[in-house]
Motif scaffolding. Sequence first.
Motif, PDB file in Angstrom:
ATOM      1  N   GLU A 121     -11.248  -4.323  -4.348  1.00  0.00           N
ATOM      2  CA  GLU A 121     -10.487  -4.988  -3.271  1.00  0.00           C
ATOM      3  C   GLU A 121     -10.168  -6.443  -3.624  1.00  0.00           C
ATOM      4  O   GLU A 121      -9.112  -6.951  -3.272  1.00  0.00           O
ATOM      5  CB  GLU A 121     -11.260  -4.925  -1.949  1.00  0.00           C
ATOM      6  N   ALA A 122     -11.073  -7.098  -4.342  1.00  0.00           N
ATOM      7  CA  ALA A 122     -10.872  -8.510  -4.703  1.00  0.00           C
ATOM      8  C   ALA A 122      -9.686  -8.700  -5.662  1.00  0.00           C
ATOM      9  O   ALA A 122      -9.181  -9.811  -5.793  1.00  0.00           O
ATOM     10  CB  ALA A 122     -12.140  -9.073  -5.347  1.00  0.00           C
ATOM     11  N   TYR A 123      -9.241  -7.619  -6.304  1.00  0.00           N
ATOM     12  CA  TYR A 123      -8.169  -7.715  -7.292  1.00  0.00           C
ATOM     13  C   TYR A 123      -6.804  -7.301  -6.742  1.00  0.00           C
ATOM     14  O   TYR A 123      -5.806  -7.385  -7.448  1.00  0.00           O
ATOM     15  CB  TYR A 123      -8.501  -6.853  -8.511  1.00  0.00           C
ATOM     16  N   VAL A 124      -6.762  -6.824  -5.512  1.00  0.00           N
ATOM     17  CA  VAL A 124      -5.492  -6.390  -4.920  1.00  0.00           C
ATOM     18  C   VAL A 124      -4.642  -7.626  -4.656  1.00  0.00           C
ATOM     19  O   VAL A 124      -5.027  -8.517  -3.907  1.00  0.00           O
ATOM     20  CB  VAL A 124      -5.715  -5.586  -3.620  1.00  0.00           C
ATOM     21  N   GLY A 125      -3.492  -7.681  -5.309  1.00  0.00           N
ATOM     22  CA  GLY A 125      -2.615  -8.842  -5.201  1.00  0.00           C
ATOM     23  C   GLY A 125      -1.663  -8.751  -4.025  1.00  0.00           C
ATOM     24  O   GLY A 125      -1.594  -7.739  -3.316  1.00  0.00           O
ATOM     25  N   LYS A 126      -0.917  -9.822  -3.866  1.00  0.00           N
ATOM     26  CA  LYS A 126       0.101  -9.876  -2.831  1.00  0.00           C
ATOM     27  C   LYS A 126       1.095  -8.740  -3.070  1.00  0.00           C
ATOM     28  O   LYS A 126       1.504  -8.493  -4.197  1.00  0.00           O
ATOM     29  CB  LYS A 126       0.817 -11.235  -2.889  1.00  0.00           C
ATOM     30  N   ASN A 127       1.462  -8.048  -2.022  1.00  0.00           N
ATOM     31  CA  ASN A 127       2.396  -6.921  -2.072  1.00  0.00           C
ATOM     32  C   ASN A 127       1.866  -5.726  -2.855  1.00  0.00           C
ATOM     33  O   ASN A 127       2.646  -4.900  -3.315  1.00  0.00           O
ATOM     34  CB  ASN A 127       3.755  -7.360  -2.638  1.00  0.00           C
ATOM     35  N   GLU A 128       0.562  -5.660  -3.040  1.00  0.00           N
ATOM     36  CA  GLU A 128      -0.058  -4.487  -3.659  1.00  0.00           C
ATOM     37  C   GLU A 128      -0.935  -3.800  -2.619  1.00  0.00           C
ATOM     38  O   GLU A 128      -1.388  -4.418  -1.664  1.00  0.00           O
ATOM     39  CB  GLU A 128      -0.942  -4.880  -4.853  1.00  0.00           C
ATOM     40  N   LYS A 129      -1.158  -2.507  -2.857  1.00  0.00           N
ATOM     41  CA  LYS A 129      -2.058  -1.737  -1.997  1.00  0.00           C
ATOM     42  C   LYS A 129      -2.923  -0.865  -2.892  1.00  0.00           C
ATOM     43  O   LYS A 129      -2.506  -0.480  -3.985  1.00  0.00           O
ATOM     44  CB  LYS A 129      -1.274  -0.837  -1.037  1.00  0.00           C
ATOM     45  N   MET A 130      -4.114  -0.529  -2.388  1.00  0.00           N
ATOM     46  CA  MET A 130      -5.002   0.339  -3.135  1.00  0.00           C
ATOM     47  C   MET A 130      -5.800   1.184  -2.150  1.00  0.00           C
ATOM     48  O   MET A 130      -6.199   0.704  -1.092  1.00  0.00           O
ATOM     49  CB  MET A 130      -5.975  -0.483  -3.983  1.00  0.00           C
ATOM     50  N   GLN A 131      -6.024   2.448  -2.512  1.00  0.00           N
ATOM     51  CA  GLN A 131      -6.854   3.312  -1.686  1.00  0.00           C
ATOM     52  C   GLN A 131      -7.472   4.397  -2.565  1.00  0.00           C
ATOM     53  O   GLN A 131      -6.795   4.982  -3.406  1.00  0.00           O
ATOM     54  CB  GLN A 131      -6.032   3.960  -0.565  1.00  0.00           C
ATOM     55  N   ALA A 132      -8.748   4.654  -2.351  1.00  0.00           N
ATOM     56  CA  ALA A 132      -9.431   5.743  -3.043  1.00  0.00           C
ATOM     57  C   ALA A 132      -9.246   7.019  -2.233  1.00  0.00           C
ATOM     58  O   ALA A 132      -9.405   7.013  -1.011  1.00  0.00           O
ATOM     59  CB  ALA A 132     -10.917   5.432  -3.205  1.00  0.00           C
ATOM     60  N   VAL A 133      -8.902   8.093  -2.926  1.00  0.00           N
ATOM     61  CA  VAL A 133      -8.761   9.402  -2.291  1.00  0.00           C
ATOM     62  C   VAL A 133      -9.407  10.420  -3.220  1.00  0.00           C
ATOM     63  O   VAL A 133      -8.981  10.564  -4.369  1.00  0.00           O
ATOM     64  CB  VAL A 133      -7.280   9.775  -2.043  1.00  0.00           C
ATOM     65  N   GLY A 134     -10.431  11.086  -2.736  1.00  0.00           N
ATOM     66  CA  GLY A 134     -11.065  12.126  -3.541  1.00  0.00           C
ATOM     67  C   GLY A 134     -11.643  11.642  -4.853  1.00  0.00           C
ATOM     68  O   GLY A 134     -11.705  12.388  -5.820  1.00  0.00           O
ATOM     69  N   GLY A 135     -12.038  10.377  -4.923  1.00  0.00           N
ATOM     70  CA  GLY A 135     -12.632   9.832  -6.134  1.00  0.00           C
ATOM     71  C   GLY A 135     -11.643   9.259  -7.127  1.00  0.00           C
ATOM     72  O   GLY A 135     -12.029   8.733  -8.167  1.00  0.00           O
ATOM     73  N   ASP A 136     -10.335   9.362  -6.829  1.00  0.00           N
ATOM     74  CA  ASP A 136      -9.288   8.769  -7.661  1.00  0.00           C
ATOM     75  C   ASP A 136      -8.758   7.531  -6.948  1.00  0.00           C
ATOM     76  O   ASP A 136      -8.919   7.381  -5.740  1.00  0.00           O
ATOM     77  CB  ASP A 136      -8.155   9.778  -7.890  1.00  0.00           C
ATOM     78  N   ILE A 137      -8.106   6.645  -7.685  1.00  0.00           N
ATOM     79  CA  ILE A 137      -7.618   5.373  -7.126  1.00  0.00           C
ATOM     80  C   ILE A 137      -6.084   5.375  -7.103  1.00  0.00           C
ATOM     81  O   ILE A 137      -5.441   5.431  -8.150  1.00  0.00           O
ATOM     82  CB  ILE A 137      -8.093   4.168  -7.965  1.00  0.00           C
ATOM     83  N   TRP A 138      -5.524   5.296  -5.906  1.00  0.00           N
ATOM     84  CA  TRP A 138      -4.073   5.184  -5.727  1.00  0.00           C
ATOM     85  C   TRP A 138      -3.712   3.712  -5.575  1.00  0.00           C
ATOM     86  O   TRP A 138      -4.390   2.975  -4.859  1.00  0.00           O
ATOM     87  CB  TRP A 138      -3.627   5.945  -4.478  1.00  0.00           C
ATOM     88  N   ILE A 139      -2.626   3.314  -6.217  1.00  0.00           N
ATOM     89  CA  ILE A 139      -2.212   1.907  -6.189  1.00  0.00           C
ATOM     90  C   ILE A 139      -0.699   1.817  -6.006  1.00  0.00           C
ATOM     91  O   ILE A 139       0.051   2.595  -6.611  1.00  0.00           O
ATOM     92  CB  ILE A 139      -2.603   1.196  -7.508  1.00  0.00           C
ATOM     93  N   VAL A 140      -0.285   0.856  -5.189  1.00  0.00           N
ATOM     94  CA  VAL A 140       1.124   0.474  -5.100  1.00  0.00           C
ATOM     95  C   VAL A 140       1.220  -0.883  -5.766  1.00  0.00           C
ATOM     96  O   VAL A 140       0.562  -1.840  -5.345  1.00  0.00           O
ATOM     97  CB  VAL A 140       1.611   0.370  -3.636  1.00  0.00           C
ATOM     98  N   PHE A 141       2.007  -0.953  -6.834  1.00  0.00           N
ATOM     99  CA  PHE A 141       2.186  -2.203  -7.565  1.00  0.00           C
ATOM    100  C   PHE A 141       3.413  -2.936  -7.054  1.00  0.00           C
ATOM    101  O   PHE A 141       4.365  -2.334  -6.572  1.00  0.00           O
ATOM    102  CB  PHE A 141       2.351  -1.938  -9.069  1.00  0.00           C
TER     103      PHE A 141
END
Length: 179
Positions: A121-141
């Motif tokens: 969470e500390a690395y999520v930048g401005k206009n980015e999103k991150m979410q864990a689903v089922g043990g994998d990491i989804w990211i919007v760059f």
Amino acid sequence: MQTYVALLYSIVLGEGRRVVMSDLRAMAEGLELNNPRTLVATGNLVFEAQETEIAALEGRLEAAFETTFSRHVDIIVRRAGDWLTLAAGNPFPAESAAAADQVAVRVMRRPVPDEAVAALEAYVGKNEKMQAVGGDIWIVFSRETPSSRLLAATSHKRLGVGTSRNWNTVRKLAELVGG
């Protein structure tokens, strides 16, 4: 028979050398995997085989890859049904529809622990999103942030063996396995 998706961590063999997908298919045929096919030239392999343990398939593919291409590459394997679940679990459908190349999932060999997700969470930048689903990491760059700290933070060293694919690839692999 079971359909599987195999994702290679890297297809770069050395300076100026990349794995040719026809060679990857030939390697799979040499392992007696049925109907091997690739999607784009980025190390995505789909095949059929007798139902077997995922770790055993990963080990066979990695050993064959090293023998064939003289380099170790981590390979993550998922059953077709698990791949379809991963694709259906995309937590960013609106972002994926708007800019599929900006949405990616880091597909993990073993589920990312909750504490590692919290640390990201500390690395999520401005206009980015991150979410864990089922043990994998989804990211919007973000296109505004060309060098994402989040991308660097999702390394093998921090999270374990995994590899990233953008939404276009995830969706096309889902279509390829029957979704």
